[in-house]
Write an enzyme that holds these catalytic residues in place. Sequence first.
Site, PDB file in Angstrom:
ATOM      1  CB  SER A   1      -5.266   3.192  -1.578  1.00  0.00           C
ATOM      2  OG  SER A   1      -5.287   4.496  -1.028  1.00  0.00           O
ATOM      3  CB  SER A   2      -5.619   4.362  -6.884  1.00  0.00           C
ATOM      4  OG  SER A   2      -5.994   5.367  -7.800  1.00  0.00           O
TER       5      SER A   2
END
Length: 374
Positions: free
Chosen positions: A93-94
């Site tokens: 994920s970011s």
Amino acid sequence: MTDPADLRRRLAAAVPVNDPAWRTALETVPRELFLGNGLFQFDGRRWTPVHRDQTDPGKWLGIVYQDTTWVTQVDGTSAVDATGPVTGRPTSSSTLPSLIVRMLDIAGISEGHKVLEIGTGTGYSTAILCSRLGDKNVYSIEYDPGLAAAAADHIHAAGYRPTLITGDGLAGHKNGAEYDHIVATCAVRHIPPAWLYQVRAGGTITTTISGWMLASGLVRLTVQDDGTAIGRFHTDQISYMLARPHERPPRPTFHQHPGRTRATRVNPALLENWTGQFLAQLAAPSAELMTTSTGVILVDVATGSQAWTEPAGGGWTVHQHGPLRLWDQVEDALTGWQDAGSPPHSDLGLTVDPDGTQRVWLGAPDGRSWNLPA
């Protein structure tokens, strides 16, 4: 509002920081470069891919600059490759920008410091570090080769050239040691010994301690001259994905056994409390936690032991089966915590002793403690 520079300034202005230099870094690094061409949105049941080329450009930038963690990979499937909704666990994920700078704030990083980041992910947090510290002071490790290659492309496109390593972040990177700080953007069940060896005396390790109940605690340790380390947890309710080597192993489908039955001494709902769940995890470190509409279930992955609760006569009954009395372990920790006034995470600390023992203690280093599975 579709100008990326304006969106960065708005995001930076909205994010709370202790050190304003991190706000400047947020204004500098274009997040849209790090999300690539797709991300997942979760509806509570499934992950639906959102593709950049199928989204209005202004709407896409609006999504990118939300202070939100955007999942980019689920069980190894990237959002770009997904043709429809998927189920599973996020595997990359970011991280939301406010969490990135919160971790860096807590670590106490400033100009001239050399930092090893564990978990490059999309590369966004790596670029934030480079923006402030310069390329030569930033090292970052990513376990997944595909993610590492994509992150390198993102980071280079943004104009940064830090030292990027593909490998096991739990082993650190001894060729770059000693570091002033190690910051982990993944969670661990215990502090890897290599991290302790690779940080200078007086340097720090900032990470989240988690486990198979998925409870978390953010801790900042200071490494001592003798290689031990000590620090306190913070109250931030922060969680990261577990480092892959620390993930839960597969287990058989759960089936209830009646086992030995007795009344509980504490309300099972205490496991919904941020600190209560963390203590339960410390007390039963190889157990998973599930919830039902009427109680909780604990299942020990190693032994198959189980404990489950149900309402009974205005209180609760627990059923325990198998070689471990999981509820006894959890109940004992929760009772001790209640006797101490149910303090928050900031009353907990972590010590790495000279023999390698890692203890989470309550109140003071010589107080009641639970060993991490190190």
